[in-house]
Motif scaffolding. Structure first.
Motif, mmCIF file in Angstrom:
data_model
loop_
_atom_site.group_PDB
_atom_site.id
_atom_site.type_symbol
_atom_site.label_atom_id
_atom_site.label_comp_id
_atom_site.label_asym_id
_atom_site.label_seq_id
_atom_site.Cartn_x
_atom_site.Cartn_y
_atom_site.Cartn_z
ATOM 1 N N ALA A 1 0.692 -1.275 0.046
ATOM 2 C CA ALA A 1 0.008 0.239 -0.071
ATOM 3 C C ALA A 1 0.845 1.572 0.099
ATOM 4 C CB ALA A 1 -0.746 -0.012 1.621
ATOM 5 N N LEU A 2 2.814 1.285 0.391
ATOM 6 C CA LEU A 2 2.954 2.684 -0.205
ATOM 7 C C LEU A 2 2.667 3.069 -1.405
ATOM 8 C CD1 LEU A 2 6.048 1.429 1.727
ATOM 9 C CD2 LEU A 2 4.947 2.276 2.709
ATOM 10 N N ALA A 3 2.464 2.271 -2.758
ATOM 11 C CA ALA A 3 2.542 2.979 -4.039
ATOM 12 C C ALA A 3 1.396 2.509 -4.038
ATOM 13 C CB ALA A 3 3.244 2.072 -4.441
ATOM 14 N N GLY A 4 0.425 3.196 -3.331
ATOM 15 C CA GLY A 4 -1.047 2.989 -3.694
ATOM 16 C C GLY A 4 -2.316 1.545 -3.363
ATOM 17 N N ASN A 5 -2.920 1.449 -3.967
ATOM 18 C CA ASN A 5 -3.720 0.412 -3.822
ATOM 19 C C ASN A 5 -2.567 -0.782 -3.644
ATOM 20 O OD1 ASN A 5 -5.667 -1.579 -5.027
ATOM 21 N ND2 ASN A 5 -7.113 -0.519 -5.774
ATOM 22 N N GLU A 6 -3.273 -1.516 -3.018
ATOM 23 C CA GLU A 6 -2.780 -2.565 -2.343
ATOM 24 C C GLU A 6 -3.026 -3.311 -3.495
ATOM 25 O OE1 GLU A 6 -2.293 -4.959 0.976
ATOM 26 O OE2 GLU A 6 -3.812 -2.929 1.717
ATOM 27 N N THR A 7 -4.216 -3.353 -3.358
ATOM 28 C CA THR A 7 -4.313 -4.670 -4.541
ATOM 29 C C THR A 7 -4.126 -4.482 -5.710
ATOM 30 O OG1 THR A 7 -6.937 -5.349 -3.048
ATOM 31 C CG2 THR A 7 -6.964 -6.234 -5.809
ATOM 32 N N ALA A 8 -4.562 -3.664 -6.422
ATOM 33 C CA ALA A 8 -3.257 -3.178 -7.598
ATOM 34 C C ALA A 8 -1.698 -3.546 -7.378
ATOM 35 C CB ALA A 8 -3.363 -2.123 -7.798
ATOM 36 N N ILE A 9 -1.185 -3.403 -7.154
ATOM 37 C CA ILE A 9 0.440 -3.369 -6.609
ATOM 38 C C ILE A 9 0.748 -5.139 -6.529
ATOM 39 C CG2 ILE A 9 2.441 -3.050 -5.259
ATOM 40 C CD1 ILE A 9 1.199 -0.789 -6.808
ATOM 41 N N PHE A 10 -0.233 -5.487 -4.946
ATOM 42 C CA PHE A 10 -0.158 -7.656 -5.742
ATOM 43 C C PHE A 10 -0.058 -8.067 -7.060
ATOM 44 C CE2 PHE A 10 -2.806 -11.171 -4.894
ATOM 45 C CZ PHE A 10 -2.389 -12.226 -4.708
ATOM 46 N N TYR A 11 -1.341 -7.438 -7.421
ATOM 47 C CA TYR A 11 -0.683 -8.289 -8.779
ATOM 48 C C TYR A 11 -0.438 -7.837 -9.976
ATOM 49 C CZ TYR A 11 -5.881 -9.995 -7.705
ATOM 50 O OH TYR A 11 -6.985 -10.857 -7.668
ATOM 51 N N CYS A 12 0.425 -6.952 -9.977
ATOM 52 C CA CYS A 12 1.649 -6.295 -10.660
ATOM 53 C C CYS A 12 2.986 -6.679 -10.138
ATOM 54 C CB CYS A 12 1.600 -5.176 -10.272
ATOM 55 S SG CYS A 12 0.677 -3.349 -11.411
ATOM 56 N N ALA A 13 2.876 -7.280 -9.045
ATOM 57 C CA ALA A 13 4.166 -8.623 -8.258
ATOM 58 C C ALA A 13 3.807 -9.682 -9.124
ATOM 59 C CB ALA A 13 3.880 -8.533 -6.911
ATOM 60 N N LEU A 14 2.259 -10.477 -8.769
ATOM 61 C CA LEU A 14 2.289 -11.416 -9.379
ATOM 62 C C LEU A 14 2.503 -11.485 -10.672
ATOM 63 C CD1 LEU A 14 -0.794 -12.709 -7.579
ATOM 64 C CD2 LEU A 14 1.665 -13.099 -6.793
ATOM 65 N N ASN A 15 1.838 -10.660 -11.704
ATOM 66 C CA ASN A 15 2.424 -10.842 -13.072
ATOM 67 C C ASN A 15 3.896 -10.185 -13.750
ATOM 68 O OD1 ASN A 15 1.479 -10.102 -15.792
ATOM 69 N ND2 ASN A 15 2.317 -8.376 -15.747
ATOM 70 N N ASP A 16 4.830 -9.263 -12.372
ATOM 71 C CA ASP A 16 6.134 -9.769 -12.124
ATOM 72 C C ASP A 16 7.317 -10.889 -11.430
ATOM 73 O OD1 ASP A 16 6.217 -7.171 -13.962
ATOM 74 O OD2 ASP A 16 6.709 -6.170 -12.287
ATOM 75 N N CYS A 17 6.600 -12.102 -11.535
ATOM 76 C CA CYS A 17 6.567 -13.369 -10.789
ATOM 77 C C CYS A 17 7.033 -12.976 -9.500
ATOM 78 C CB CYS A 17 7.532 -14.269 -11.695
ATOM 79 S SG CYS A 17 6.734 -14.648 -13.055
ATOM 80 N N ILE A 18 6.820 -11.686 -8.423
ATOM 81 C CA ILE A 18 7.140 -11.548 -7.382
ATOM 82 C C ILE A 18 6.641 -12.122 -6.554
ATOM 83 C CG2 ILE A 18 8.345 -9.455 -5.709
ATOM 84 C CD1 ILE A 18 9.834 -9.293 -8.865
ATOM 85 N N PRO A 19 7.904 -12.648 -5.555
ATOM 86 C CA PRO A 19 7.160 -13.293 -3.998
ATOM 87 C C PRO A 19 6.386 -12.008 -3.140
ATOM 88 C CG PRO A 19 9.578 -12.747 -3.456
ATOM 89 C CD PRO A 19 8.854 -12.526 -4.981
ATOM 90 N N VAL A 20 4.756 -12.422 -3.206
ATOM 91 C CA VAL A 20 4.914 -11.437 -2.107
ATOM 92 C C VAL A 20 3.953 -12.552 -1.021
ATOM 93 C CG1 VAL A 20 1.854 -10.645 -1.604
ATOM 94 C CG2 VAL A 20 3.158 -10.646 -3.857
ATOM 95 N N GLU A 21 4.710 -11.572 0.417
ATOM 96 C CA GLU A 21 4.169 -12.021 1.792
ATOM 97 C C GLU A 21 2.542 -11.220 2.605
ATOM 98 O OE1 GLU A 21 5.288 -14.362 3.400
ATOM 99 O OE2 GLU A 21 6.817 -14.918 2.231
#
Length: 89
Positions: A34-54
């Motif tokens: 959420a530091l970057a804004g919409n938490e859900t949108a950031i989550f999906y961007c991370a998943l799209n980039d194959c970045i681990p999310v905790e």
């Protein structure tokens, strides 16, 4: 994953999840998406980039270095979180 909560009295008004960071066993610092804004949108961007999310305290956390690179407006804050975690290792 080790989780840390900033107990600085100046930040006590913030929810615990906003004052929390994670440190993985391989030294990756996780910050609230959420530091970057919409938490859900950031989550999906991370998943799209194959970045681990905790998940912690019902919120999503992403690697600080990735967030700073993808969302440059967060870079300074992410760098602060990284430096703080380095002191705790």
């Amino acid at each position: 994953m080790k989780w840390f909560v900033c107990e600085n009295p100046e930040l006590k008004g913030l929810p615990k999840w906003q004052r929390s960071t994670g440190l993985s066993s391989d030294g990756v610092v996780y910050v609230p998406a959420a530091l970057a804004g919409n938490e859900t949108a950031i989550f999906y961007c991370a998943l799209n980039d194959c970045i681990p999310v905790e998940n912690y305290l019902n919120h999503r956390y992403v690697p600080a270095d990735w967030l700073a690179r993808e969302y440059p407006k967060t870079a300074e804050l992410c760098e602060i979180f990284i430096k703080i975690r380095e002191k705790c290792q």
